[in-house]
Design a protein around this motif. Structure first.
Motif, mmCIF file in Angstrom:
data_model
loop_
_atom_site.group_PDB
_atom_site.id
_atom_site.type_symbol
_atom_site.label_atom_id
_atom_site.label_comp_id
_atom_site.label_asym_id
_atom_site.label_seq_id
_atom_site.Cartn_x
_atom_site.Cartn_y
_atom_site.Cartn_z
ATOM 1 N N SER A 258 39.403 29.697 41.428
ATOM 2 C CA SER A 258 39.859 29.613 42.816
ATOM 3 C C SER A 258 39.130 30.621 43.697
ATOM 4 O O SER A 258 38.367 31.468 43.210
ATOM 5 C CB SER A 258 41.364 29.874 42.883
ATOM 6 O OG SER A 258 41.635 31.250 42.636
ATOM 7 N N ARG A 259 39.403 30.546 44.994
ATOM 8 C CA ARG A 259 38.786 31.514 45.914
ATOM 9 C C ARG A 259 39.189 32.941 45.565
ATOM 10 O O ARG A 259 38.394 33.870 45.742
ATOM 11 C CB ARG A 259 39.172 31.177 47.353
ATOM 12 C CG ARG A 259 38.632 29.832 47.808
ATOM 13 C CD ARG A 259 38.777 29.623 49.298
ATOM 14 N NE ARG A 259 38.324 28.290 49.700
ATOM 15 C CZ ARG A 259 37.840 27.995 50.891
ATOM 16 N NH1 ARG A 259 37.735 28.927 51.815
ATOM 17 N NH2 ARG A 259 37.463 26.753 51.178
ATOM 18 N N ALA A 260 40.417 33.113 45.051
ATOM 19 C CA ALA A 260 40.845 34.458 44.656
ATOM 20 C C ALA A 260 39.990 34.990 43.514
ATOM 21 O O ALA A 260 39.643 36.177 43.482
ATOM 22 C CB ALA A 260 42.319 34.438 44.252
ATOM 23 N N VAL A 261 39.631 34.117 42.570
ATOM 24 C CA VAL A 261 38.765 34.523 41.456
ATOM 25 C C VAL A 261 37.359 34.823 41.970
ATOM 26 O O VAL A 261 36.728 35.808 41.561
ATOM 27 C CB VAL A 261 38.731 33.438 40.368
ATOM 28 C CG1 VAL A 261 37.694 33.773 39.296
ATOM 29 C CG2 VAL A 261 40.107 33.276 39.725
ATOM 30 N N LEU A 262 36.859 33.995 42.871
ATOM 31 C CA LEU A 262 35.522 34.235 43.428
ATOM 32 C C LEU A 262 35.440 35.582 44.124
ATOM 33 O O LEU A 262 34.409 36.270 44.055
ATOM 34 C CB LEU A 262 35.153 33.131 44.418
ATOM 35 C CG LEU A 262 35.060 31.704 43.879
ATOM 36 C CD1 LEU A 262 34.666 30.739 44.988
ATOM 37 C CD2 LEU A 262 34.077 31.611 42.721
ATOM 38 N N ASP A 263 36.523 35.979 44.769
ATOM 39 C CA ASP A 263 36.531 37.236 45.505
ATOM 40 C C ASP A 263 36.352 38.456 44.606
ATOM 41 O O ASP A 263 35.915 39.512 45.064
ATOM 42 C CB ASP A 263 37.843 37.385 46.287
ATOM 43 C CG ASP A 263 37.874 36.504 47.530
ATOM 44 O OD1 ASP A 263 36.797 36.028 47.948
ATOM 45 O OD2 ASP A 263 38.969 36.280 48.066
ATOM 46 N N ARG A 264 36.710 38.318 43.324
ATOM 47 C CA ARG A 264 36.658 39.502 42.451
ATOM 48 C C ARG A 264 35.604 39.396 41.340
ATOM 49 O O ARG A 264 35.655 40.108 40.351
ATOM 50 C CB ARG A 264 38.036 39.763 41.843
ATOM 51 C CG ARG A 264 38.616 38.658 40.988
ATOM 52 C CD ARG A 264 39.953 39.093 40.378
ATOM 53 N NE ARG A 264 40.493 38.104 39.483
ATOM 54 C CZ ARG A 264 41.424 37.212 39.794
ATOM 55 N NH1 ARG A 264 41.924 37.187 41.021
ATOM 56 N NH2 ARG A 264 41.874 36.350 38.892
ATOM 57 N N THR A 265 34.639 38.488 41.529
ATOM 58 C CA THR A 265 33.561 38.397 40.548
ATOM 59 C C THR A 265 32.208 38.512 41.244
ATOM 60 O O THR A 265 32.077 38.207 42.429
ATOM 61 C CB THR A 265 33.656 37.083 39.754
ATOM 62 O OG1 THR A 265 32.761 37.121 38.645
ATOM 63 C CG2 THR A 265 33.312 35.880 40.626
ATOM 64 N N ASP A 266 31.210 38.926 40.503
ATOM 65 C CA ASP A 266 29.870 39.108 41.058
ATOM 66 C C ASP A 266 28.962 37.903 40.864
ATOM 67 O O ASP A 266 27.987 37.740 41.590
ATOM 68 C CB ASP A 266 29.195 40.317 40.393
ATOM 69 C CG ASP A 266 29.784 41.627 40.847
ATOM 70 O OD1 ASP A 266 30.174 41.734 42.022
ATOM 71 O OD2 ASP A 266 29.870 42.549 40.019
ATOM 72 N N GLU A 267 29.252 37.081 39.852
ATOM 73 C CA GLU A 267 28.353 35.981 39.514
ATOM 74 C C GLU A 267 29.169 34.833 38.942
ATOM 75 O O GLU A 267 30.086 35.047 38.153
ATOM 76 C CB GLU A 267 27.314 36.442 38.478
ATOM 77 C CG GLU A 267 26.324 35.365 38.074
ATOM 78 C CD GLU A 267 25.405 35.809 36.933
ATOM 79 O OE1 GLU A 267 24.532 35.004 36.549
ATOM 80 O OE2 GLU A 267 25.592 36.924 36.421
ATOM 81 N N VAL A 268 28.801 33.612 39.329
ATOM 82 C CA VAL A 268 29.446 32.441 38.757
ATOM 83 C C VAL A 268 28.389 31.523 38.160
ATOM 84 O O VAL A 268 27.224 31.550 38.563
ATOM 85 C CB VAL A 268 30.292 31.665 39.797
ATOM 86 C CG1 VAL A 268 31.537 32.447 40.177
ATOM 87 C CG2 VAL A 268 29.465 31.308 41.022
#
Length: 485
Positions: A258-268
Motif C-alpha cells: 500500500s501507499r503506507a508501505v511505499l512511504d517507509r521503503t527505499d526500493e520496490v
C-alpha cells in the motif's frame, strides 16, 4: 526515504515473470522415499531399496493435472532426505540403486517427457538441504556438489519454466550447518535456463507466507526489495543490532504494497505471489489421509481466491505407493476442471458495447476490454487516477462473477474500485474492491442487469485494464431455473 506513486506505478514484470503468471494454475508433485516410509521429512538414512513404485505412470499424473485445468508441473527431484529421482552422477543415493525399473529408471525424464507430450510446462524442485550428503555443512564443497546437481537437471530435461527452492537449512550428517551460495545457484540457472523463474528462495516469485492456502485481501506484485531475502533461512532472524531489520516487510504480513508501505521503503521490485498448498493435509501420500482430500468446493474457492486474487495457485498432488495419483484425488481434479470450464466458458460481456469517460487514445479504447486479446488494453490518460467504464450487455443478464485484469506489462496501478448496476435509471453499487493486478475475480450473490459500470476510484499514475468478463456460475444457473419454473 519513500517510493513515490509514480515510481511504483512504473515497476513491471520481466518476460519470464509474465509468462509464469499466465500459467495461473499448476501442480506440485511430492514423491520420494518418504512415500514408502510414511513420513513427511526423511532422515537421509533411508535405503534406495525402499523406492519401488510398481505401477508408476507419469502420464497418469499429467492426465490428472490436465483434467483439472493445470498448465504446468513441478516435481520434487530431491527432497530434504537427499534421494534423487534421477540417476545423478554426484551421489549413489538415487533411483539407480533402487529396484524401480531395475535401476535403469529416471523419473525426472519420465515426468518431463509426459509433460511435453501433453503440452504442459515442466519445472523442478531441488532441496538445498540434504540430510544424506556427507559434504553438507562443508560449505564450499557442498555448494560445488549442489551446483553440479543443478547443472544435471538444467541441461538434461529440456526447457524448464521454474526452479523452485525452499529455504530449509538444518544440521548435516557431519553436524554442521551449510551456508548456501544462492548467487552461484542463480547464476547457473540464468545461464542454462534463462526463461525459468526462480521461486520462493529466488528473485522472481514470492512465497505467499503460508502453506494453508490463505490469501490476502490485497495482493500487491510491487513490494519492498528486501522481501527477496525473506525465505533465505539465515536472513529470517536478526543477526545483529540493525534498526532496519524491524522495518522489513515479512512474507506473512497482510499489507505488502500500500501507499503506507511505499512511504517507509527505499526500493520496490516486481515480486509476485504464489500460493502453495496440498490437496491433502500432508505433502506426501499417506493412506490415513485418503478420507481427508479437499472437496471440489474447497478447491474452487482456493482457485478463485488465488488466481482471482493476483497470485498463482500451486496445488500439490502426491502419488501413492503404486506410483499413481489416488482415485479420490484424481476425481476431485476432474470435477474441479469440469466446474471451472463450465463456469468461465461463456463471457456474457463478449459482445457488449463498452464506453469510458476518458481514454488515452484510439489505440487504448474501451472496446479493447472485450476483444479477446491479451496484447491490447484500455488506458486512462496519463496522470488520471479515476475513471469510469460502462458495459451494455444488450439485454438483462443474470451473473455472479466479474473478472478484471490489468495490463501488467505497464505495472500494477488500481488501488480501489466499485462495481455498479443500472436499475430504474440509478446506478446501484454491488461490489467494492481494491487491488486488481493480473486477475481479480469479483464474487457476489447473483444479480440481474443490462448495464454495468466499473468505477476506478484510486489508482497510481493512470489505470489500465486488458479484460472484463461477466459470468454466471452454477448457483446463478439454478436460480434462473427456479425462477423459470
Amino acid at each position: 526515504m519513500g517510493v513515490t506513486i509514480g515510481e511504483a506505478a512504473r515497476v513491471a514484470p520481466s518476460d519470464r515473470q509474465l509468462a509464469w503468471q499466465e500459467l495461473e494454475f499448476y501442480a506440485f508433485i511430492h514423491f520420494t522415499v518418504n512415500t514408502f516410509t510414511d513420513r513427511e521429512w526423511g532422515t537421509g538414512e533411508e535405503k534406495p531399496e525402499v523406492f519401488n513404485p510398481a505401477e508408476l505412470d507419469a502420464s497418469q499424473w499429467i492426465e490428472v493435472c490436465k483434467s483439472g485445468g493445470m498448465k504446468a508441473v513441478i516435481l520434487t527431484c530431491k527432497h530434504h532426505d537427499g534421494f534423487c529421482l534421477w540417476p545423478s552422477r554426484q551421489t549413489p543415493h538415487t533411483v539407480r540403486n533402487s529396484p524401480w525399473r531395475d535401476g535403469q529408471g529416471d523419473l525426472v525424464r519420465e515426468v518431463a517427457d509426459a509433460c511435453r507430450a501433453a503440452g504442459l510446462k515442466f519445472g523442478i524442485y531441488l532441496s538445498p538441504w540434504d540430510r544424506h550428503e556427507p559434504s553438507y555443512g562443508d560449505s564450499d564443497r557442498y555448494n560445488s556438489f549442489f551446483v553440479e546437481q543443478l547443472k544435471e537437471l538444467l541441461t538434461g530435461y529440456g526447457e524448464l519454466f521454474c526452479v523452485w527452492f525452499d529455504g530449509a537449512c538444518g544440521e548435516g550428517p557431519n553436524g554442521k550447518r551449510q551456508a548456501y551460495d544462492w548467487d552461484a545457484y542463480y547464476l547457473v540457472i540464468r545461464e542454462l535456463q534463462p526463461n525459468a523463474v526462480i521461486s520462493v528462495c529466488g528473485p522472481d516469485v514470492r512465497w505467499c507466507g503460508n502453506e494453508a492456502g490463505h490469501t490476502r485481501r490485497n495482493e500487491w506484485s510491487v513490494v519492498p526489495a528486501s522481501m527477496r531475502d525473506n525465505e533465505k533461512i539465515q536472513s529470517e532472524s536478526q543477526q545483529e543490532d540493525d534498526p532496519e531489520f524491524a522495518r522489513r516487510a515479512g512474507s506473512g504480513d497482510e499489507d505488502l504494497g500500500s501507499r503506507a508501505v511505499l512511504d517507509r521503503t527505499d526500493e520496490v521490485i516486481w515480486y509476485p505471489a504464489e500460493v502453495n498448498t496440498s490437496i491433502r493435509p500432508g505433502w506426501f501420500y499417506h493412506a490415513s489421509e485418503d478420507s481427508r482430500v479437499k472437496s471440489t468446493e474447497e478447491l474452487i474457492d482456493l482457485y478463485e481466491r488465488t488466481v482471482g486474487g493476483n497470485s498463482t495457485f500451486l496445488l500439490n498432488l502426491p502419488p501413492d505407493l503404486r506410483g499413481l495419483i489416488h482415485e479420490t484425488d484424481a476425481e476431485r481434479l476432474k470435477e474441479l476442471g469440469n466446474r471451472l470450464r463450465a463456469r468461465y466458458r461463456y463471457n456474457l460481456a463478449a459482445e457488449a458495447q463498452v464506453s469510458a469517460d476518458e481514454s488515452l487514445d484510439a489505440d487504448h479504447s474501451p472496446d479493447k476490454l472485450v476483444d479477446g486479446r491479451s496484447d491490447t488494453y484500455w488506458s486512462a490518460p496519463h496522470g488520471s487516477e479515476q475513471a469510469a467504464i460502462e458495459l451494455d450487455l444488450g439485454s438483462e443478464k443474470l451473473f455472479d462473477r466479474i473478472v478484471l485484469g490489468e495490463y501488467i506489462r505497464e505495472g500494477q496501478r488500481i488501488e480501489r474500485f466499485r462495481l455498479e448496476r443500472e436499475a430504474g435509471g440509478e446506478w446501484l453499487p454491488f461490489y467494492e474492491g481494491e487491488v486488481v493486478g493480473y486477475k481479480k475475480i469479483c464474487r457476489f450473490d447473483p444479480i440481474r442487469a443490462r448495464r454495468i459500470r466499473i468505477r476506478i476510484l484510486e489508482s497510481r499514475w493512470c489505470p489500465t485494464l486488458k479484460e472484463v468478463g461477466v459470468f454466471r456460475t452454477e448457483v446463478a444457473y439454478e436460480e434462473t431455473r427456479e425462477q423459470s419454473g
